[in-house]
Design a protein around this motif. Structure first.
Motif, PDB file in Angstrom:
ATOM      1  N   ALA A  37       0.808  -1.227   0.000  1.00  0.00           N
ATOM      2  CA  ALA A  37       0.000   0.000   0.000  1.00  0.00           C
ATOM      3  C   ALA A  37       0.840   1.276   0.000  1.00  0.00           C
ATOM      4  O   ALA A  37       0.916   2.001   0.997  1.00  0.00           O
ATOM      5  CB  ALA A  37      -0.973  -0.011   1.174  1.00  0.00           C
ATOM      6  N   GLY A  95       5.832   5.062  12.984  1.00  0.00           N
ATOM      7  CA  GLY A  95       4.927   4.286  12.140  1.00  0.00           C
ATOM      8  C   GLY A  95       3.747   3.814  12.960  1.00  0.00           C
ATOM      9  O   GLY A  95       3.811   3.768  14.201  1.00  0.00           O
ATOM     10  N   VAL A  96       2.691   3.444  12.255  1.00  0.00           N
ATOM     11  CA  VAL A  96       1.483   3.004  12.947  1.00  0.00           C
ATOM     12  C   VAL A  96       1.670   1.597  13.521  1.00  0.00           C
ATOM     13  O   VAL A  96       1.248   1.315  14.643  1.00  0.00           O
ATOM     14  CB  VAL A  96       0.267   3.079  11.993  1.00  0.00           C
ATOM     15  N   VAL A  97       2.330   0.727  12.767  1.00  0.00           N
ATOM     16  CA  VAL A  97       2.487  -0.646  13.272  1.00  0.00           C
ATOM     17  C   VAL A  97       3.342  -0.675  14.558  1.00  0.00           C
ATOM     18  O   VAL A  97       2.934  -1.289  15.545  1.00  0.00           O
ATOM     19  CB  VAL A  97       3.014  -1.595  12.164  1.00  0.00           C
ATOM     20  N   PRO A  98       4.498   0.013  14.585  1.00  0.00           N
ATOM     21  CA  PRO A  98       5.223   0.068  15.863  1.00  0.00           C
ATOM     22  C   PRO A  98       4.374   0.668  16.987  1.00  0.00           C
ATOM     23  O   PRO A  98       4.487   0.247  18.145  1.00  0.00           O
ATOM     24  CB  PRO A  98       6.425   0.977  15.573  1.00  0.00           C
ATOM     25  N   TYR A 121      -5.911  -5.900   7.808  1.00  0.00           N
ATOM     26  CA  TYR A 121      -4.466  -5.685   7.618  1.00  0.00           C
ATOM     27  C   TYR A 121      -3.651  -6.668   8.484  1.00  0.00           C
ATOM     28  O   TYR A 121      -3.740  -6.629   9.719  1.00  0.00           O
ATOM     29  CB  TYR A 121      -4.196  -4.229   8.008  1.00  0.00           C
ATOM     30  N   PHE A 124      -1.992  -6.524  12.227  1.00  0.00           N
ATOM     31  CA  PHE A 124      -2.780  -6.467  13.464  1.00  0.00           C
ATOM     32  C   PHE A 124      -2.624  -7.788  14.229  1.00  0.00           C
ATOM     33  O   PHE A 124      -2.325  -7.795  15.428  1.00  0.00           O
ATOM     34  CB  PHE A 124      -4.270  -6.237  13.177  1.00  0.00           C
ATOM     35  N   CYS A 168      -9.844  -0.768  12.458  1.00  0.00           N
ATOM     36  CA  CYS A 168      -9.245  -0.240  11.231  1.00  0.00           C
ATOM     37  C   CYS A 168     -10.269   0.686  10.591  1.00  0.00           C
ATOM     38  O   CYS A 168     -11.284   0.236  10.061  1.00  0.00           O
ATOM     39  CB  CYS A 168      -8.895  -1.396  10.299  1.00  0.00           C
ATOM     40  N   ASN A 172      -8.929  -1.382   5.820  1.00  0.00           N
ATOM     41  CA  ASN A 172      -8.092  -2.094   4.861  1.00  0.00           C
ATOM     42  C   ASN A 172      -8.226  -3.581   5.170  1.00  0.00           C
ATOM     43  O   ASN A 172      -7.911  -3.970   6.291  1.00  0.00           O
ATOM     44  CB  ASN A 172      -6.637  -1.627   5.041  1.00  0.00           C
ATOM     45  N   ASP A 200      -6.840   2.709  14.347  1.00  0.00           N
ATOM     46  CA  ASP A 200      -5.863   2.925  13.273  1.00  0.00           C
ATOM     47  C   ASP A 200      -6.561   3.692  12.154  1.00  0.00           C
ATOM     48  O   ASP A 200      -7.371   3.143  11.412  1.00  0.00           O
ATOM     49  CB  ASP A 200      -5.351   1.559  12.796  1.00  0.00           C
ATOM     50  N   ILE A 202      -5.035   5.419   9.654  1.00  0.00           N
ATOM     51  CA  ILE A 202      -4.009   5.776   8.661  1.00  0.00           C
ATOM     52  C   ILE A 202      -4.624   6.129   7.303  1.00  0.00           C
ATOM     53  O   ILE A 202      -4.067   6.919   6.556  1.00  0.00           O
ATOM     54  CB  ILE A 202      -2.966   4.637   8.528  1.00  0.00           C
ATOM     55  N   HIS A 203      -5.814   5.551   6.986  1.00  0.00           N
ATOM     56  CA  HIS A 203      -6.457   5.838   5.691  1.00  0.00           C
ATOM     57  C   HIS A 203      -7.498   6.952   5.795  1.00  0.00           C
ATOM     58  O   HIS A 203      -8.325   7.113   4.892  1.00  0.00           O
ATOM     59  CB  HIS A 203      -7.099   4.562   5.137  1.00  0.00           C
ATOM     60  N   SER A 234       1.505   9.236   5.897  1.00  0.00           N
ATOM     61  CA  SER A 234       2.217   8.335   4.978  1.00  0.00           C
ATOM     62  C   SER A 234       1.369   7.862   3.806  1.00  0.00           C
ATOM     63  O   SER A 234       1.837   7.858   2.665  1.00  0.00           O
ATOM     64  CB  SER A 234       2.783   7.145   5.746  1.00  0.00           C
ATOM     65  N   LYS A 235       0.116   7.434   4.068  1.00  0.00           N
ATOM     66  CA  LYS A 235      -0.736   6.978   2.955  1.00  0.00           C
ATOM     67  C   LYS A 235      -1.249   8.187   2.176  1.00  0.00           C
ATOM     68  O   LYS A 235      -1.234   8.206   0.956  1.00  0.00           O
ATOM     69  CB  LYS A 235      -1.939   6.180   3.471  1.00  0.00           C
TER      70      LYS A 235
END
Ligand SMILES: Cc1ncc(COP(=O)(O)O)c(C=O)c1O
Length: 390
Positions: A37, A95-98, A121, A124, A168, A172, A200, A202-203, A234-235
């Motif tokens: 993505a 970052g979102v995942v960290p 995603y 998760f 989410c 995603n 989250d 992010i989108h 970022s996205k």
């Protein structure tokens, strides 16, 4: 149009994972990459200009620029989403995942239960498992390709050991921009059962016409205090490689806990170029985004229509947001190995295998349509021909 999204830009040999890692990821190099993505478009010119300007000074030491950066984030959230973010609620993250992993460490103990809503995603579930917490799935309900949360199942799944739900929003890979009612009901259930919501988002900036992203923490004060929100440029602005995101925690107690974890891991400082790119994106990227969104939406519409007319056995519902389409290939084959063979070795397109998204993902594939129309068309033609010749 002031910005060109239509002329393909070669990304090969730029150290870009989407185009340069094809051999490692797909086992062949002649695959058209429509997977991970990020977008095949240039970042907004203001971002490149800000980075270039900083490069003019050749010392790249430790930096400090938190206040103007946080102001740019808060102004953006207010303007685009009507969400009043106080500066003290904001934290920098790589970052979102960290940040999701850090939230798991901050708010749960090993063995605690964490709910996710598959298909979703893949990191998760990985974050939950890698941190030795128990994964609980509350699968979305699918009805003719449209997905909704299963709120009755959610209530049944919550136990005294359930500490977090990772939401989410927008979603995603199914492309839903959740409605206010959906978000309210879900968050009220979590609030009433002492389950903190990791939201989250992010989108969040990628909602199409007729759909509006609602930040979870904007749903009301009590829900805000139960929310740990994650946002990122970022996205939105295609700067994922700069690894800069933000965590928004309105509740002071939760903020302290999260800050302790970030401090223990020493991951809160951000990196010089990520910070510059993020601030420039939020301050100067709006006109670019306002042209990007119709381009993406037109790609989504083109894709949905192409699938309907030319790909027998395949189904897709036009996404409400994100630049990801969730293609249902179950009408082509019930055998995931055959599907993989068809898409990869015959069509030569690199999509994400739906099975990786957990419950309900087998038989689906995720297609990233954030590319020029001509490239998207080529991918769809390849799939059409592979289906014809099988
Ligand atoms: C829902 C979601 N969260 C997080 C990420 C990745 O975030 P980051 O690169 O900031 O860790 C992605 C990337 O595709 C995503 O779709």
């Amino acid at each position: 149009m002031a910005f060109d999204f239509d002329t393909p830009i070669s990304r090969q040999n730029t150290g870009c994972c989407k185009w340069d890692d094809l051999q490692q990821v797909f086992g062949r190099t002649d695959v058209l990459p429509l997977w991970v993505a990020d977008m095949d478009f240039s970042a907004p010119p203001g971002v490149t200009a800000a980075l270039k300007a900083r490069l003019e000074h050749p010392v790249y030491g430790y930096h400090t620029r938190e206040k103007p950066l946080f102001e740019s984030v808060a102004n953006w959230e207010k303007k685009r989403h009507g969400w009043q973010v106080e500066l003290e609620w904001l934290m920098n993250a790589p970052g979102v995942v960290p940040s999701i992993s850090a939230a798991i460490l901050a708010f749960t103990e090993p063995g605690d239960e964490i709910i996710i809503q598959p298909p979703v995603y893949p990191p998760f579930s990985a974050c939950v498992k890698n941190n030795n917490r128990r994964l609980v799935e509350n699968p979305l309900i699918e009805d003719s390709g449209r997905y909704t949360p299963d709120l009755e199942d959610l209530k049944r799944k919550i136990t005294p050991r359930t500490k977090l739900l990772i939401l989410c929003s927008p979603h995603n890979p199914v492309g839903r921009v959740w409605t206010r009612d959906e978000l309210l009901t879900l968050n009220e259930i979590c609030l009433n059962h002492g389950v903190t919501v990791i939201s989250d988002e992010i989108h969040c900036d990628l909602a199409f016409s007729g759909h509006r992203h609602i930040p979870t923490a904007a749903l009301g004060e009590a829900i805000a205090r139960n929310t740990v929100a994650m946002i990122s440029p970022s996205k939105t602005f295609n700067i994922a490689g700069t690894y800069t995101s933000f965590v928004v925690i309105p509740d002071a107690g939760k903020r302290r806990k999260f800050a302790q974890t970030i401090e223990a891991l020493k991951i809160g400082a951000g990196n010089l170029f990520g910070i510059i790119a993020a601030e420039a994106a939020y301050r100067t990227g709006e006109a670019w985004l306002d042209e990007l969104l119709p381009y993406l939406e037109a790609n989504a519409g083109y894709l949905a229509e192409y699938v309907r007319q030319n790909l027998p056995g395949v189904k897709v519902v036009k996404p409400e947001g994100t630049y990801l389409a969730w293609l249902d290939f179950r009408g082509v084959s019930g055998d995931p190995a055959y599907l993989q063979e068809l898409l990869l070795n015959r069509a030569k397109v690199g999509l994400n295998d739906g099975a990786a998204y957990g419950h309900g993902g087998a038989g689906f594939a995720r297609l990233n349509f954030a590319c020029s129309r001509s490239l998207l068309q080529e991918g769809l033609v390849r799939i059409e021909q592979a289906l014809k010749n099988r």
